[in-house]
Design a protein around this motif. Structure first.
Motif, mmCIF file in Angstrom:
data_model
loop_
_atom_site.group_PDB
_atom_site.id
_atom_site.type_symbol
_atom_site.label_atom_id
_atom_site.label_comp_id
_atom_site.label_asym_id
_atom_site.label_seq_id
_atom_site.Cartn_x
_atom_site.Cartn_y
_atom_site.Cartn_z
ATOM 1 N N PRO A 296 29.792 81.521 42.346
ATOM 2 C CA PRO A 296 29.130 80.316 41.249
ATOM 3 C C PRO A 296 30.001 78.876 41.572
ATOM 4 C CG PRO A 296 30.312 82.643 40.054
ATOM 5 C CD PRO A 296 29.906 81.966 41.662
ATOM 6 N N ALA A 297 29.599 78.128 40.661
ATOM 7 C CA ALA A 297 30.096 76.959 40.808
ATOM 8 C C ALA A 297 31.538 76.835 40.099
ATOM 9 C CB ALA A 297 29.145 75.905 39.598
ATOM 10 N N THR A 298 32.401 76.359 41.383
ATOM 11 C CA THR A 298 33.543 76.174 41.440
ATOM 12 C C THR A 298 34.914 75.070 40.560
ATOM 13 O OG1 THR A 298 33.775 77.846 43.089
ATOM 14 C CG2 THR A 298 35.266 76.829 42.397
ATOM 15 N N SER A 299 35.128 75.541 39.514
ATOM 16 C CA SER A 299 35.754 74.162 38.866
ATOM 17 C C SER A 299 37.188 74.207 39.379
ATOM 18 C CB SER A 299 36.221 74.632 37.328
ATOM 19 O OG SER A 299 36.418 75.695 36.767
ATOM 20 N N ALA A 346 34.391 79.949 33.459
ATOM 21 C CA ALA A 346 35.296 80.931 33.202
ATOM 22 C C ALA A 346 36.274 80.124 32.778
ATOM 23 C CB ALA A 346 36.203 81.264 33.758
ATOM 24 N N CYS A 347 37.209 80.359 31.871
ATOM 25 C CA CYS A 347 38.614 79.531 31.262
ATOM 26 C C CYS A 347 39.715 79.686 31.902
ATOM 27 C CB CYS A 347 38.896 79.937 29.433
ATOM 28 S SG CYS A 347 39.882 79.080 28.908
ATOM 29 N N GLY A 348 40.261 78.445 32.702
ATOM 30 C CA GLY A 348 41.233 78.593 33.038
ATOM 31 C C GLY A 348 42.356 79.062 32.388
ATOM 32 N N LEU A 349 42.952 78.308 31.001
ATOM 33 C CA LEU A 349 44.023 78.836 30.009
ATOM 34 C C LEU A 349 43.981 80.154 29.800
ATOM 35 C CD1 LEU A 349 46.010 77.618 28.172
ATOM 36 C CD2 LEU A 349 44.292 76.983 26.782
ATOM 37 N N PRO A 442 32.007 81.245 25.275
ATOM 38 C CA PRO A 442 31.479 81.990 24.408
ATOM 39 C C PRO A 442 32.560 83.496 23.663
ATOM 40 C CG PRO A 442 29.810 81.823 25.898
ATOM 41 C CD PRO A 442 30.908 81.290 26.300
ATOM 42 N N LEU A 443 32.980 83.565 22.667
ATOM 43 C CA LEU A 443 34.080 84.923 22.213
ATOM 44 C C LEU A 443 32.884 86.701 22.768
ATOM 45 C CD1 LEU A 443 36.407 83.017 20.040
ATOM 46 C CD2 LEU A 443 36.457 83.927 22.485
ATOM 47 N N PRO A 444 33.753 86.953 22.739
ATOM 48 C CA PRO A 444 34.639 87.691 23.021
ATOM 49 C C PRO A 444 34.812 87.447 25.124
ATOM 50 C CG PRO A 444 33.940 90.099 23.394
ATOM 51 C CD PRO A 444 33.008 88.297 22.974
ATOM 52 N N TYR A 445 36.290 86.627 25.489
ATOM 53 C CA TYR A 445 36.128 86.559 26.848
ATOM 54 C C TYR A 445 37.049 87.078 27.140
ATOM 55 C CZ TYR A 445 37.129 83.343 30.713
ATOM 56 O OH TYR A 445 37.175 83.154 31.445
ATOM 57 N N HIS A 446 37.075 87.659 28.327
ATOM 58 C CA HIS A 446 37.305 88.997 28.912
ATOM 59 C C HIS A 446 37.860 87.896 30.252
ATOM 60 C CE1 HIS A 446 37.153 91.957 26.719
ATOM 61 N NE2 HIS A 446 35.665 91.729 26.376
#
Lengths: 456, 78
Positions: A296-299, A346-349, A442-446
């Motif tokens: 997928p697109a990369t951040s 995805a969330c980097g944090l 969106p939660l829950p985030y794994h």
């Protein structure tokens, strides 16, 4: 395109070049310089990111095929040992376990400390996102053993050991089969044995493995004197990563510098660890386009593994591997050769918090500043990721914490490096967490990054 | 930049290294060598990164001798 157009293009394609056209000359010149070829690993080996089992890839290479590919291993008598050492120094071979310590320096220290010691091939790959050592051991066991033998002969060692994780069943099987083949061919002059340690992050830390092989626990230790001077049994002990030794094996062969191997990388994508030998001039963008084209697109991208650095993808895509692979002095290093693209969704944090929690759980809890500091860092990042801590002062506290993290091994420094780069690269993300009081995903985030000991 | 006209010392002063595994954070070292060692947030000593000055070397020797855990090392290696 019209049928006529297609025919025209085809005709142009098929038209032979006149023998002395400029194009023909350029093509000939390009042909005279051999194109870059992989040397260590000629196919992509793919492993599961959760348990490092082989999914796709080559089989262990038997001894005759190995000799056909690379030629026989030359014996390293002590005059040749000196020549090999000079060669290692001149090509600037550094430790491929991640620290990139100059191999020649270690080697020379062991030589000066006298013979009768031990050489260890370190194949206990602690980094969860790395599989390149496993790939070498499972596919090129003879190359690693050749390097181990050369090193052992050159420093006049009494014994040689391959150090593995307990769970590295396939690597051990491939090594034992290789050793059986070598025994009938009398390839090695120094006895080689395969030994395993516990399945932990720190098992492959060099002071931990020296302590374990000396009868102690597999935990790091503080050594006022390096192991190359006084290690196992108080004798000089040379510990090299298995890839470093594979490179030694190539250098030891006649004309070993003619075709230098590329950069051995593990790319973490889609829950897979893909091991590939990449040309040194390639950019991170080139590598990912080849190894993980459907991602997928990369951040952002994690360079150097779980103790490495986050980089924003837009900047990092143009970086050449040679720019990253530049020794211990550089602040951003390929480490053990791990790159992990972070999908834009995805969330980097949260990912960073999960890795820091893993590092804190992996701590040997021997050194106070690591025991308390790595834990506090993991907690603070977790609070920030969950949005529990709304205060900007939290960031300042983390900053101060990063300067105080230290210990006998690299773990606290790894945690600090990961957190420090995360604070910079995911600054917007962090601002959003502080403002909303929760993750914007969106939660829950794994977390996507594989964490050992956690279901995938 | 000032020029140093003195002959270079034959061997530089040693460095002070803390054995973080052995150290229990008792803190007597920072009390005995306040010019050399500081304590972090948890009370564990932080040693200066480079070679010690002559003055630091004196106090570091006292601190190393007093450490109940034998966790302070004066080393010549890098």
């Amino acid at each position: 395109m019209s049928a006529a157009g297609r025919r025209l293009l085809h005709a142009v394609d098929q038209r032979p070049e006149p023998p002395d056209s400029p194009t023909a000359r350029i093509l000939r010149r390009a042909g005279s310089r051999p194109a870059w070829q992989p040397v260590l690993l000629d196919t992509v080996a793919v492993y599961s990111a959760h348990d490092r089992t082989l999914l796709r890839g080559p089989r262990p290479e038997p001894l005759p095929a190995h000799h056909h590919r690379y030629g026989q291993r030359p014996r390293t008598s002590w005059t040749q040992g000196d020549r090999l050492l000079d060669l290692i120094e001149s090509v600037g071979l550094t430790g491929r376990g991640g620290a990139h310590f100059p191999a020649a320096t270690k080697w020379r220290t062991a030589l000066n400390a006298g013979g009768g010691g031990t050489v260890v091939a370190n194949g206990a790959e602690g980094e969860p996102a790395s599989a390149k050592d496993t790939a070498l051991l499972e596919h090129r066991p003879h190359l690693v053993l050749d390097g181990l033998s050369c090193a052992a002969e050159a420093v006049d060692a009494r014994e040689a050991i391959v150090w593995l994780h307990h769970s590295a069943v396939n690597a051990r099987r491939s090594l034992l089969a290789a050793l059986r083949e070598r025994r009938t061919g009398a390839v090695d002059t120094v006895p080689i044995r395969v030994t395993v340690g516990p399945d932990a992050y720190l098992t492959g830390e060099s002071s931990a493995l020296v302590r374990a092989l000396d009868g102690g626990p597999a935990l790091p230790t503080f050594n006022p004197v390096p192991a190359a001077v006084r290690g196992i049994g108080n004798r000089p002990t040379l510990v090299h990563n298995v890839e470093t030794l594979a490179r030694v094996a190539l250098l030891a062969r006649p004309g070993g510098t003619a075709q230098p191997p590329g950069v051995l990388l593990t790319v973490l994508a889609d829950d897979e660890l893909r091991v590939v030998e990449a040309p040194p001039r390639a950019t991170l963008g080139d590598v990912l386009a080849k190894v993980a084209p459907d991602r997928p697109a990369t951040s952002a991208i994690l360079v150097g593994g779980y103790g490495g650095s986050w980089l924003p993808w837009d900047d990092a895509a143009h970086l050449r591997l040679t720019q990253l692979d530049s020794g211990p002095a550089s602040s951003i290093s390929l480490g053990a050769g791990v790159i992990a693209p972070l999908p834009a969704h995805a969330c980097g944090l949260v990912e960073t918090a999960a890795v820091l929690d893993y590092l804190h759980r992996s701590s040997a809890r021997q050194c106070g500043p690591c025991m308390f500091g790595t834990r506090e860092l993991a907690d603070r990042l977790e609070h920030l990721a969950r949005g529990d801590d709304h205060h900007r002062a939290a960031i300042r506290k983390i900053d101060r914490l990063l300067d105080e993290l230290r210990g006998a091994c690299g773990l606290p420094y790894a945690a600090a490096q990961l957190a420090r780069t995360a604070l910079t690269v995911f600054a917007d993300e962090i601002g959003e967490h502080l403002q909303r009081g929760r993750c914007s995903r969106p939660l829950p985030y794994h977390p996507l990054l594989p964490i050992p000991g956690r279901p995938g | 930049m000032t020029r140093d006209n003195r002959a270079p010392a034959a061997t530089p002063n040693p460095r002070l290294r803390v054995d973080a595994v052995a150290c229990a954070g008792i803190g007597i070292c920072a009390y005995l060598a306040p010019d050399t060692l500081t304590l972090d947030s948890w009370g564990f000593p932080i040693a200066p990164p480079g070679h010690l000055t002559a003055r630091q070397l004196r106090s570091a020797r006292i601190a190393a001798a007093a450490c109940p855990k034998r966790a302070l090392h004066l080393t010549r290696s890098t």
